[in-house]
Write a protein that holds these residues in place. Sequence first.
Motif, mmCIF file in Angstrom:
data_model
loop_
_atom_site.group_PDB
_atom_site.id
_atom_site.type_symbol
_atom_site.label_atom_id
_atom_site.label_comp_id
_atom_site.label_asym_id
_atom_site.label_seq_id
_atom_site.Cartn_x
_atom_site.Cartn_y
_atom_site.Cartn_z
ATOM 1 N N LYS A 1 8.099 5.522 5.828
ATOM 2 C CA LYS A 1 8.051 4.085 5.592
ATOM 3 C C LYS A 1 6.964 3.742 4.571
ATOM 4 N N ASN A 2 5.819 4.357 4.677
ATOM 5 C CA ASN A 2 4.736 4.150 3.716
ATOM 6 C C ASN A 2 5.122 4.610 2.316
ATOM 7 N N THR A 3 5.832 5.706 2.224
ATOM 8 C CA THR A 3 6.259 6.238 0.932
ATOM 9 C C THR A 3 7.200 5.264 0.244
ATOM 10 N N PHE A 4 8.159 4.711 0.982
ATOM 11 C CA PHE A 4 9.090 3.756 0.397
ATOM 12 C C PHE A 4 8.351 2.522 -0.122
ATOM 13 N N ARG A 5 7.476 1.961 0.716
ATOM 14 C CA ARG A 5 6.775 0.734 0.366
ATOM 15 C C ARG A 5 5.777 0.963 -0.774
ATOM 16 N N ASN A 6 5.124 2.087 -0.829
ATOM 17 C CA ASN A 6 4.075 2.329 -1.822
ATOM 18 C C ASN A 6 4.569 2.975 -3.114
ATOM 19 N N LYS B 1 9.638 1.370 -3.736
ATOM 20 C CA LYS B 1 9.861 -0.068 -3.935
ATOM 21 C C LYS B 1 9.278 -0.551 -5.275
ATOM 22 N N PRO B 2 8.031 -0.208 -5.636
ATOM 23 C CA PRO B 2 7.516 -0.642 -6.944
ATOM 24 C C PRO B 2 8.335 -0.082 -8.119
#
Length: 177
Positions: free
Chosen positions: A2-7, A10-11
Amino acid sequence: MKNTFRNIIKPVIVLTCICLVVSVMLAYVNSVTSPIITEAEQKSAQEAMAEVLSEADSFEQITVDNLPERVDEVYRAENGSGYVFMLTTKGYGGDMKLICGIKTDGMIEACKTLSHSETSGLGSKTAEDPYRNQYCGKTVDTLSEVDTISGATISSTAYINAVKDAFEAFALVKEAE
């Protein structure tokens, strides 16, 4: 995960979308403005041709083999009054785009600088009347009478060499007739 996707992911997706939207907008603006710019350039070129060969009524582009390196295009006056040569030469500050009108008797009516990136106050003097008016009435035999500009010999020599190439192209055109 989840952290990988958001950080990370996603950007990247957001930036990719922004780039796509901006690219589409730039392509649209280019498609709208390109014909307008082309039309303005053609009108400007026609006005410049009429200025350097005033007796001409209209011009047609002609194809000539083995043109000298500085001659980009050749136009013939449809009424037979002469030829116009579009020239590009390398001055001190970069490319200089010139136009030269030569009457059928081999005499220059006028030369004009269409664009240049020469040093202001020195090389840019090649675009001004005192310098370019020296070419009026010159033939291939009297071209050596044109004076270079002190302090701007690279620019003025480039101008002279371009006009020499126009005379070479003129000889090719006359030979082909």
